[in-house]
Design a protein around this motif. Structure first.
Motif, short mmCIF file in Angstrom:
data_model
loop_
_atom_site.label_atom_id
_atom_site.label_comp_id
_atom_site.label_asym_id
_atom_site.label_seq_id
_atom_site.Cartn_x
_atom_site.Cartn_y
_atom_site.Cartn_z
N ILE A 1 31.83 116.52 56.61
CA ILE A 1 31.95 116.48 55.15
C ILE A 1 33.22 115.72 54.75
CG2 ILE A 1 32.50 117.91 53.14
CD1 ILE A 1 30.51 119.97 54.19
N PHE B 1 34.71 113.45 56.46
CA PHE B 1 34.51 112.02 56.72
C PHE B 1 33.67 111.37 55.61
CE2 PHE B 1 32.12 108.43 58.38
CZ PHE B 1 33.13 107.67 58.95
N THR B 2 32.60 112.07 55.21
CA THR B 2 31.74 111.53 54.15
C THR B 2 32.54 111.38 52.85
OG1 THR B 2 29.85 112.62 55.15
CG2 THR B 2 29.58 111.87 52.88
N LYS C 1 18.37 119.68 46.52
CA LYS C 1 18.35 118.86 47.73
C LYS C 1 16.99 118.23 48.00
CE LYS C 1 19.75 122.16 50.54
NZ LYS C 1 20.44 122.96 51.58
N ALA D 1 18.77 112.68 46.49
CA ALA D 1 18.62 112.67 47.94
C ALA D 1 17.87 111.42 48.40
CB ALA D 1 17.88 113.92 48.41
N MET E 1 20.12 108.43 47.94
CA MET E 1 21.16 108.43 48.97
C MET E 1 20.63 107.78 50.26
SD MET E 1 22.23 110.04 51.95
CE MET E 1 23.76 109.81 52.82
N TRP E 2 19.45 108.21 50.68
CA TRP E 2 18.90 107.69 51.95
C TRP E 2 18.63 106.20 51.84
CZ3 TRP E 2 15.59 105.66 55.47
CH2 TRP E 2 15.69 106.17 56.77
N THR F 1 21.95 104.27 51.75
CA THR F 1 22.71 104.31 52.99
C THR F 1 21.98 103.62 54.14
OG1 THR F 1 23.45 106.47 52.27
CG2 THR F 1 23.99 105.83 54.52
N PHE G 1 27.13 102.15 52.79
CA PHE G 1 27.52 103.47 53.27
C PHE G 1 28.45 104.20 52.31
CE2 PHE G 1 25.94 101.31 56.97
CZ PHE G 1 25.22 102.29 57.61
N GLY H 1 26.44 105.46 49.40
CA GLY H 1 25.62 106.59 49.82
C GLY H 1 26.46 107.84 50.01
N ALA H 2 27.65 107.65 50.60
CA ALA H 2 28.55 108.79 50.81
C ALA H 2 28.94 109.39 49.46
CB ALA H 2 29.78 108.35 51.58
N ALA I 1 26.10 111.54 48.30
CA ALA I 1 26.09 112.77 49.11
C ALA I 1 27.19 113.72 48.67
CB ALA I 1 26.25 112.41 50.58
N MET J 1 26.22 115.43 45.49
CA MET J 1 25.22 116.47 45.78
C MET J 1 25.89 117.72 46.35
SD MET J 1 22.12 114.35 47.55
CE MET J 1 21.19 115.83 47.92
N LEU J 2 26.83 117.49 47.29
CA LEU J 2 27.51 118.61 47.93
C LEU J 2 28.30 119.43 46.90
CD1 LEU J 2 28.33 119.98 50.66
CD2 LEU J 2 30.41 118.65 50.47
N VAL K 1 25.96 121.56 44.79
CA VAL K 1 25.46 122.70 45.57
C VAL K 1 26.56 123.73 45.80
CG1 VAL K 1 24.55 123.40 47.82
CG2 VAL K 1 23.56 121.44 46.65
#
Lengths: 321, 299
Positions: free
Chosen positions: B30, B32-33, B233, B254, B257-258, B261, B267, B270-271, B274, B277-278, B281
């Motif tokens: 997480i 790193f993202t 998600k 989601a 993102m895919w 990325t 990247f 996309g990160a 993500a 989203m995190l 949540v």
């Protein structure tokens, strides 16, 4: 003489009737997709026209299932058989390993609490809810890195001398070496991200086992591992059944890890292969439906046979023991 | 003071592998993202030059992402409402001492055992509206046959209601879950409570309204949080059922993102998705996890 018990004839109440009617309507909603899967899968290729999609098949034709399983060289698409075995090789070890880890963690976190163990437990639990998108990029990078480390191992396995007829064995075995794009890499991901839920279920399960049992064994001089092996593990079977079913179902049904970590069809799990099959314009829709049913069967059968254990995993997933 | 015994060391050694794995694969990843989302890494070649919040500004200015956020909100509200209502009604129906309860329960719950991919493949056909060339398909054809033509719809091909069509499939899969939660809750209420209310002259409806439903509030909260985090998600179902849809009408973060990325190789962007989203949540889940574990300890 026995007195016959006179049961007063209850009038069928309107309310009762309405309840059953409502339940049957609900059943129709829940069964409709399954019904469509089944009748479409069982039709012959000649019968499959979209305008008659709700008609009964004229007989039992299994050609759609055969084509969904084996694929068709003439039409140029792969069947699901290979991916079925990929899913199997992936699900079985990942399920077993994550259940075992969860059992050990649950044991420690319920019976050998230490300062900060509840905080640690919360930190573990959070891992169960995160959107996996937030770990996908580093997961791919790390698995690629792991692959470079493990490359000599797969090379050695592939170069293994084998007797005739076992030619498939080295490449099968090499698939389990963790790396990006291997079944081993997927197993690693599923084991790690399965730890929170398996730990949770076992912790709640062990919390219900009387601490006196542990204390008594301690007085008898049993060590932590001894207590686990002789006292707790034999009592753990119901817990294991719940966890194994839960993990088996979620790993079999996973798509995100499968599609991200495996790019080659040769290692793809069944959900990814089904999605490719269903997204392909050359595959008739009866074959798609047969494929969907084939992909659903392994978990559906377990659910029908062991449904009540599935229920317990379900309720545990909402953090209630 | 507790001595560091051999057992204590063993216990630490037992959970150490799991703790390290989660520390690295969850928290490390997480981090790193999150870090990547502040960089310029928007090609295949990693470029960790820090660019501050620029990926986020770009993202919020992207029409597709704005649509995604709106879709997620719509989907979440409709999906939660549908699951709670359907699940609660099924639980109440099953709680009336009816025959064959086990069979009904199995029928309402079996979709939970399926993959969202299977669900998506089936519902894509069920809710395919058909074209002028093919005529009506799926449930539209069914409605036509029984004379309910007014129920016919463009489903997921209609940009105005597309996301609603996905809600139907998602509810089909998850309503059994709320049913199971509510049924377990209803069964845990002692019969005496209902009896006492009946003696006091309460009608069945009043018993539900004033006794059972308030009793079930904690379950409703759990269900909202569990279903809520699933809905935020949601990915597999979109992939197999509709894809992004016309004008991104069934697109979700989601999926974006895919796409961004792993298809677009952007990247950092996309990160960023993500990470957003995190955060969403986490706002929902962290208080829930802390609260549940705390109250459990006090008990």
């Amino acid at each position: 003489m026995m007195t016959a018990r006179v049961s007063p004839r209850k009038p069928i109440r309107l309310q009762q009737l309405l309840i059953y009617l409502a339940l049957l309507i609900a059943c129709a909603f829940f069964l409709l997709p399954l019904y469509l899967l089944l009748i479409t899968g069982l039709k012959s290729f000649e019968e499959v026209r979209l305008a008659t999609m709700w008609s009964w098949p004229t007989g039992l034709h299994f050609k759609s299932f055969v084509e969904a399983w084996f694929g068709s060289e003439a039409k140029g698409f792969l069947g699901l058989s290979g991916s079925f075995f990929n899913s199997l090789y992936l699900t079985v070890p990942a399920t077993l390993i994550s259940a075992l880890l969860g059992s050990l963690n649950g044991y420690v976190l319920s019976k050998w609490k230490f300062r900060g163990s509840n905080g640690l437990f919360m930190a573990l639990l959070f891992g169960m809810f995160i959107p996996y998108q937030s770990i996908l990029i580093p997961l791919v990078k790390v698995l690629q890195g792991v692959g470079q480390v493990t490359a000599p191992l797969s090379t050695a396995i592939l170069a293994m001398p084998v007797p005739d007829g076992l030619g498939w064995f080295p490449s099968w075995l090499a698939g389990f070496v963790p790396a990006y794009g291997t079944i081993g890499g997927l197993i690693l991901a599923h084991v790690v991200y399965g730890i929170p839920i398996t730990t949770l279920i076992f912790r709640n399960y062990y919390a219900a086992i009387p601490t006196e049992l542990i204390e008594a064994a301690k007085i008898d001089g049993a060590s932590l591992l001894g207590i686990y092996r002789r006292v707790l593990f034999p009592l753990s079977m119901p817990g294991f059944v719940v966890v194994l079913i839960w993990q088996y179902t979620s790993i079999w049904n996973d798509f995100l890890f499968g599609v991200t970590v495996t790019s080659r069809p040769a290692v793809q799990p069944m959900t990814v292969a089904l999605n490719n099959l269903a997204g392909s314009y050359i595959v008739e829709w009866n074959v798609q439906m047969a494929g969907a049913l084939l992909a659903a069967l392994p978990t559906l059968l377990v659910f029908i046979v062991l449904g009540r254990f599935f229920m317990r995993g379900l309720l545990a997933g909402s953090l209630k023991g | 003071m507790r001595r560091l015994t051999w057992d204590r060391i063993t216990s630490i050694a037992l959970i150490a592998p799991s703790v390290i794995a989660i520390l690295l694969f969850v928290y490390g990843f997480i981090a790193f993202t999150g870090f990547a989302s502040f960089t310029r890494w928007n090609t295949l070649i990693p470029d960790f030059t820090l660019v501050g919040l620029s990926n986020y500004w770009k993202l919020f200015a992207t029409p597709r992402f704005q649509i995604d956020l709106r879709n997620t909100a719509t989907f979440t509200v409709l999906f939660l409402a549908a699951c709670l209502v359907v699940g609660f009604m099924l639980a109440v129906l099953l709680d009336q001492r009816i025959k064959g309860e086990g069979v009904f329960r199995t029928i309402f719950l079996f979709p939970m055992a399926l993959s969202f991919i299977v669900t998506g493949v089936v519902w894509r056909w069920l809710l395919a509206p058909g074209t002028a060339e093919t005529g009506s398909l799926g449930v539209n054809l069914l409605f036509e046959k029984v004379g309910l033509d007014f129920l016919k719809s463009g489903w997921y091909t209609d940009p105005r209601i597309g996301i609603g069509a996905v809600v139907i499939a998602a509810t089909w899969q998850m309503a059994g879950y709320t049913m199971a939660l509510y049924l377990a809750g209803l069964r845990s209420i002692p019969d005496e409570m209902r009896e006492a209310a009946r003696v006091d002259g309460a009608s069945e409806l009043q018993i539900y309204r004033y006794i059972l439903i308030p009793f079930l509030h904690p379950i409703t909260l759990s269900a909202l949080i569990i279903l809520g985090h699933i809905s935020l998600k949601i990915y597999d179902l979109i992939v197999s059922m509709t894809g992004p849809g016309p004008g991104f009408s069934t697109d979700v973060p989601a999926y974006f993102m895919w796409d961004t990325t792993f298809r677009g190789n952007q990247f950092a962007q996309g990160a960023g998705i993500a990470t957003i989203m995190l955060l969403v949540v986490a706002i929902l889940i962290v208080p829930y996890v802390v609260y549940t574990v705390r109250t459990e300890v006090q008990r």
